[in-house]
Write a protein that holds these residues in place. Structure first.
Motif, PDB file in Angstrom:
ATOM      1  N   LEU A  15       0.972  -1.242  -0.103  1.00 12.89           N
ATOM      2  CA  LEU A  15       0.011   0.128  -0.012  1.00 12.89           C
ATOM      3  C   LEU A  15       1.055   1.232  -0.124  1.00 12.89           C
ATOM      4  O   LEU A  15       1.384   1.491   0.873  1.00 12.89           O
ATOM      5  N   GLU A  16       0.937   1.987  -1.128  1.00 12.22           N
ATOM      6  CA  GLU A  16       1.859   3.069  -1.202  1.00 12.22           C
ATOM      7  C   GLU A  16       0.981   4.294  -0.396  1.00 12.22           C
ATOM      8  O   GLU A  16      -0.142   4.562  -0.597  1.00 12.22           O
ATOM      9  N   PRO A  17       1.802   4.710   0.621  1.00 12.65           N
ATOM     10  CA  PRO A  17       0.915   5.938   1.478  1.00 12.65           C
ATOM     11  C   PRO A  17       0.146   7.002   1.027  1.00 12.65           C
ATOM     12  O   PRO A  17      -1.150   6.874   1.111  1.00 12.65           O
ATOM     13  N   PRO A  18       0.417   7.557  -0.332  1.00 10.37           N
ATOM     14  CA  PRO A  18      -0.115   8.458  -0.911  1.00 10.37           C
ATOM     15  C   PRO A  18      -1.382   7.834  -1.651  1.00 10.37           C
ATOM     16  O   PRO A  18      -2.324   8.549  -1.700  1.00 10.37           O
ATOM     17  N   VAL A  19      -1.233   6.766  -2.226  1.00  5.26           N
ATOM     18  CA  VAL A  19      -2.319   5.971  -2.630  1.00  5.26           C
ATOM     19  C   VAL A  19      -3.563   5.755  -1.916  1.00  5.26           C
ATOM     20  O   VAL A  19      -4.557   6.141  -1.913  1.00  5.26           O
ATOM     21  N   LEU A  20      -2.765   5.237  -0.801  1.00 12.24           N
ATOM     22  CA  LEU A  20      -3.981   4.667   0.201  1.00 12.24           C
ATOM     23  C   LEU A  20      -4.680   5.968   0.841  1.00 12.24           C
ATOM     24  O   LEU A  20      -5.997   5.867   0.888  1.00 12.24           O
ATOM     25  N   ALA A  21      -3.832   7.177   1.109  1.00 16.28           N
ATOM     26  CA  ALA A  21      -4.564   8.420   1.570  1.00 16.28           C
ATOM     27  C   ALA A  21      -5.368   8.916   0.765  1.00 16.28           C
ATOM     28  O   ALA A  21      -6.734   9.053   1.168  1.00 16.28           O
ATOM     29  N   ARG A  22      -5.224   8.746  -0.558  1.00 13.55           N
ATOM     30  CA  ARG A  22      -6.075   9.424  -1.630  1.00 13.55           C
ATOM     31  C   ARG A  22      -7.388   8.516  -1.742  1.00 13.55           C
ATOM     32  O   ARG A  22      -8.561   8.800  -1.777  1.00 13.55           O
ATOM     33  N   PHE A  23      -7.123   7.195  -1.543  1.00 17.17           N
ATOM     34  CA  PHE A  23      -8.388   6.285  -1.697  1.00 17.17           C
ATOM     35  C   PHE A  23      -9.338   6.411  -0.596  1.00 17.17           C
ATOM     36  O   PHE A  23     -10.416   6.409  -0.836  1.00 17.17           O
ATOM     37  N   LEU A  24      -8.780   6.744   0.800  1.00 18.96           N
ATOM     38  CA  LEU A  24      -9.269   6.565   1.939  1.00 18.96           C
ATOM     39  C   LEU A  24     -10.180   8.135   1.906  1.00 18.96           C
ATOM     40  O   LEU A  24     -11.093   8.455   2.940  1.00 18.96           O
ATOM     41  N   GLY A  25      -9.631   9.081   0.856  1.00 19.25           N
ATOM     42  CA  GLY A  25     -10.166  10.508   1.223  1.00 19.25           C
ATOM     43  C   GLY A  25      -9.903  11.277   2.509  1.00 19.25           C
ATOM     44  O   GLY A  25     -10.267  12.172   2.723  1.00 19.25           O
ATOM     45  N   LEU A  26      -8.294  10.701   2.693  1.00 23.04           N
ATOM     46  CA  LEU A  26      -7.959  11.382   3.997  1.00 23.04           C
ATOM     47  C   LEU A  26      -6.971  12.834   3.512  1.00 23.04           C
ATOM     48  O   LEU A  26      -6.399  12.549   2.534  1.00 23.04           O
ATOM     49  N   HIS A  27      -7.209  13.752   4.050  1.00 27.42           N
ATOM     50  CA  HIS A  27      -6.476  15.077   3.680  1.00 27.42           C
ATOM     51  C   HIS A  27      -5.890  15.537   4.974  1.00 27.42           C
ATOM     52  O   HIS A  27      -6.322  15.330   6.107  1.00 27.42           O
ATOM     53  N   PRO A  28      -4.622  16.061   4.825  1.00 27.20           N
ATOM     54  CA  PRO A  28      -3.708  16.569   6.014  1.00 27.20           C
ATOM     55  C   PRO A  28      -4.725  17.730   6.778  1.00 27.20           C
ATOM     56  O   PRO A  28      -5.475  18.520   5.874  1.00 27.20           O
ATOM     57  N   PRO A  29      -4.637  17.836   7.762  1.00 21.16           N
ATOM     58  CA  PRO A  29      -5.392  19.148   8.744  1.00 21.16           C
ATOM     59  C   PRO A  29      -4.754  20.258   8.354  1.00 21.16           C
ATOM     60  O   PRO A  29      -3.617  20.676   7.805  1.00 21.16           O
ATOM     61  N   PRO A  30      -5.681  21.244   8.188  1.00 23.24           N
ATOM     62  CA  PRO A  30      -5.201  22.603   8.033  1.00 23.24           C
ATOM     63  C   PRO A  30      -4.137  23.110   8.880  1.00 23.24           C
ATOM     64  O   PRO A  30      -4.182  22.829   9.931  1.00 23.24           O
ATOM     65  N   GLN A  31      -2.925  23.715   8.164  1.00 19.74           N
ATOM     66  CA  GLN A  31      -1.903  24.546   8.757  1.00 19.74           C
ATOM     67  C   GLN A  31      -2.359  25.441   9.742  1.00 19.74           C
ATOM     68  O   GLN A  31      -3.350  26.409   9.115  1.00 19.74           O
TER      69      GLN A  31
END
Ligand SMILES: [Zn+2]
Length: 155
Positions: free
Chosen positions: A139-155
């Motif tokens: 599971l490539e972390p960026p692919v997994l994050a995109r698939f899950l719809g996870l976005h980093p918290p706003p800075q």
């Protein structure tokens, strides 16, 4: 990061035919310490933590297993737990057994597909391990994050 004897032993248990037919490392030439370090960096660059990725993956895995082999819908995901038979130990060597389920998931909005195993939820949460490159379940972390719809918290 230098490879410890514990990681060396884990890496041996990840070889094809040790715990699973295909093993966990694929064709990755890096040692386990390097794989863990690189993915740690990748997850940090996404502004995420292993726990956040594992939490969503865990929720979807539980939903899929609850379908007993029939497809289930969960938000934008269509999920199916296939080959849900038997248990296997974690290659990192601590006691305990994990269900041997393969989860097949599809996003109905984008059509994107991803598969993972129930053990991978534990591997990500407890060890920050996403399998080696070339492994069938890497599971490539960026692919997994995109698939899950996870976005980093706003800075
Ligand atoms: Zn473990």
């Amino acid at each position: 990061m230098k490879q410890s004897p514990q990681l060396q032993a884990a890496q041996a248990r990840m070889a094809p035919g040790a715990l699973t037919m295909d093993g966990f490392l694929g064709t990755d030439p890096r040692d386990l310490a390097e794989i863990l370090e690189d993915d740690e960096g990748a997850v940090r660059r996404l502004g995420l933590a292993h726990e956040a990725l594992a939490a969503d993956l865990h929720r979807l895995t539980e939903r899929a297993i609850g379908g007993f082999g029939a497809p289930v819908a969960e938000g934008p995901f269509e999920l199916c737990a296939c080959e849900a038979m038997g248990v296997l130990p974690c290659p990192f060597g601590e006691p305990g057994l994990h269900p041997k389920a393969v989860i097949e998931a599809r996003r109905t909005d984008t059509g994107e597909r991803l598969s993972w195993t129930a053990l991978q939820v534990h591997l990500i949460r407890a060890h920050g391990f996403y399998e080696g490159r070339g492994s069938p379940f890497r599971l490539e972390p960026p692919v997994l994050a995109r698939f899950l719809g996870l976005h980093p918290p706003p800075q």
